[in-house]
Design an enzyme around this catalytic site. Sequence first.
Site, PDB file in Angstrom:
ATOM      1  N   SER A 179      44.049  38.801  42.011  1.00  0.00           N
ATOM      2  CA  SER A 179      43.072  39.880  42.126  1.00  0.00           C
ATOM      3  C   SER A 179      42.495  40.329  40.785  1.00  0.00           C
ATOM      4  O   SER A 179      41.360  40.787  40.729  1.00  0.00           O
ATOM      5  CB  SER A 179      43.698  41.074  42.848  1.00  0.00           C
ATOM      6  OG  SER A 179      44.883  41.488  42.213  1.00  0.00           O
ATOM      7  N   HIS A 207      41.422  37.931  48.568  1.00  0.00           N
ATOM      8  CA  HIS A 207      40.182  37.596  47.850  1.00  0.00           C
ATOM      9  C   HIS A 207      39.651  36.217  48.194  1.00  0.00           C
ATOM     10  O   HIS A 207      38.673  35.768  47.596  1.00  0.00           O
ATOM     11  CB  HIS A 207      40.406  37.705  46.342  1.00  0.00           C
ATOM     12  CG  HIS A 207      40.853  39.059  45.919  1.00  0.00           C
ATOM     13  ND1 HIS A 207      39.983  40.109  45.716  1.00  0.00           N
ATOM     14  CD2 HIS A 207      42.090  39.558  45.717  1.00  0.00           C
ATOM     15  CE1 HIS A 207      40.674  41.179  45.387  1.00  0.00           C
ATOM     16  NE2 HIS A 207      41.952  40.876  45.381  1.00  0.00           N
ATOM     17  N   LYS A 239      37.556  43.566  51.974  1.00  0.00           N
ATOM     18  CA  LYS A 239      36.909  42.940  50.815  1.00  0.00           C
ATOM     19  C   LYS A 239      35.689  42.152  51.273  1.00  0.00           C
ATOM     20  O   LYS A 239      34.686  42.757  51.610  1.00  0.00           O
ATOM     21  CB  LYS A 239      37.953  42.167  50.027  1.00  0.00           C
ATOM     22  CG  LYS A 239      38.852  43.197  49.308  1.00  0.00           C
ATOM     23  CD  LYS A 239      40.087  42.716  48.665  1.00  0.00           C
ATOM     24  CE  LYS A 239      40.763  43.918  48.009  1.00  0.00           C
ATOM     25  NZ  LYS A 239      42.211  43.772  47.881  1.00  0.00           N
TER      26      LYS A 239
HETATM   27  C1  LIG Z   1      43.313  44.584  47.878  1.00  0.00           C
HETATM   28  C2  LIG Z   1      44.531  43.758  47.982  1.00  0.00           C
HETATM   29  C3  LIG Z   1      45.538  44.072  48.884  1.00  0.00           C
HETATM   30  C4  LIG Z   1      45.544  45.355  49.654  1.00  0.00           C
HETATM   31  O1  LIG Z   1      44.629  45.350  50.683  1.00  0.00           O
HETATM   32  P1  LIG Z   1      44.094  46.755  51.241  1.00  0.00           P
HETATM   33  O2  LIG Z   1      43.545  46.434  52.563  1.00  0.00           O
HETATM   34  O3  LIG Z   1      43.081  47.229  50.253  1.00  0.00           O
HETATM   35  O4  LIG Z   1      45.281  47.670  51.302  1.00  0.00           O
HETATM   36  C5  LIG Z   1      46.593  43.203  49.022  1.00  0.00           C
HETATM   37  N1  LIG Z   1      46.664  42.085  48.276  1.00  0.00           N
HETATM   38  C6  LIG Z   1      45.721  41.754  47.379  1.00  0.00           C
HETATM   39  C7  LIG Z   1      45.852  40.496  46.588  1.00  0.00           C
HETATM   40  C8  LIG Z   1      44.641  42.603  47.191  1.00  0.00           C
HETATM   41  O5  LIG Z   1      43.729  42.315  46.274  1.00  0.00           O
END
Ligand SMILES: *Cc1c(COP(=O)(O)O)cnc(C)c1O
Length: 392
Positions: A179, A207, A239
């Site tokens: 991330s 991602h 995302k």
């Molecule tokens: C954003 C993210 C999460 C968390 O997801 P949310 O739905 O925002 O709680 C988990 N793992 C990774 C790698 C992330 O980038």
Amino acid sequence: MNLEQVLQARLQQRRDQSLYRQRITTAGPQQTVLRSQGRDYLCFTSNDYLGLANHPQLIAAMQSAAQTYGVGSGASHLVCGHSEAHAELELALAKHTGRSRAVLFSSGYMANVGVLGALLDKTDGVFEDRLNHASLLDGGLLSGARLQRYRHNDAEDLQQRLRKSKARHKLVATDSVFSMDGDIAPLSQLAQVCQAENAWLMLDDAHGLGVLGPQGAGAAVAVGLNEEQAPIYMGTLGKALGCYGAFVAGSDTLVEAMVQFARSYIYTTAIPPAVAAASLAALNLLHTEAWRQAHLQQLISLFRGYAQAMDLPLMDSPTAIQPLMIGDANRALQVSQALQDMGILVTAIRPPTVPANSARLRITLTAGHSQTQVEQLLEALGKLQQQGLLSP
Ligand SMILES: *Cc1c(COP(=O)(O)O)cnc(C)c1O
């Protein structure tokens, strides 16, 4: 010391270390131009990789589902909060990611904590990449299993650790796309190691889903890992899909185990059905507006080509996450502030989100950006480079 004094001292220490976080408050929808306190900013810092968060079809799906289902889901999935909209989305997510079944969670954080807690206890071992997302690390710690962190993307280090471990069950968890770095884990190698060492592989594709693989089917499909090779697949809806929530996909047995044992699934309210309906619309757009993935790839190449020519401190990332390594937290903050003064939003990512002395500007590109907007960003970065703010 009383509570106020204790907290004030801690907050002051954060400020002194240039690690203090501040929120910007936006007005209007998530899109490439964000409005905040009466000023427009060109945004290069969101995770809305396909530009779907403000898509008219998502808005329409949400509005229509709100007419049908109302707003709140009313309860957890196991009580009476599981609607047809949720069920339909689960089927579509399983199909899209090439898995037998999927189960929705209320966020990615909760999915990771839920999976690891449901599958492991203190007699087990959990092996995580050093740069894994905080939710995977927290999930590992909370599970009570012995947590080991292997060297970033190092399948050999992982294999040695697995071999030495005497744990009853061994689970390997990795971000598929990291991330804060944007690089992709060596998934096929990791899967081979897991197979050889009898460990279970879990992918966090927050991602990758929507961006990698055909029609954005995600990182597992992109490298051809099936349900046996990568049995635990986690994806998020907040995302690239532009919505909110998350899911875990895998075998029928895995999904049933989540429903029975994942505490963060059981003891929380289901996401609003209208959000599930909007997510389903987003999944459909991955097929009907496939130009979005292609446009994003073009922007990534464009940005990297120019940035390399300019000798910017690019990191080795093929994805929408294109961080510039700065190192010092205070300088990263300075650069971010200078960009903001020029009307461009890029967050400075600092410890503890990233390791010490690896503060960076986390630039993200989206299908909503135009080529001209990316050129504007590069021009602004060029100015900061001339001022010596970007040299190592
Ligand atoms: C954003 C993210 C999460 C968390 O997801 P949310 O739905 O925002 O709680 C988990 N793992 C990774 C790698 C992330 O980038």
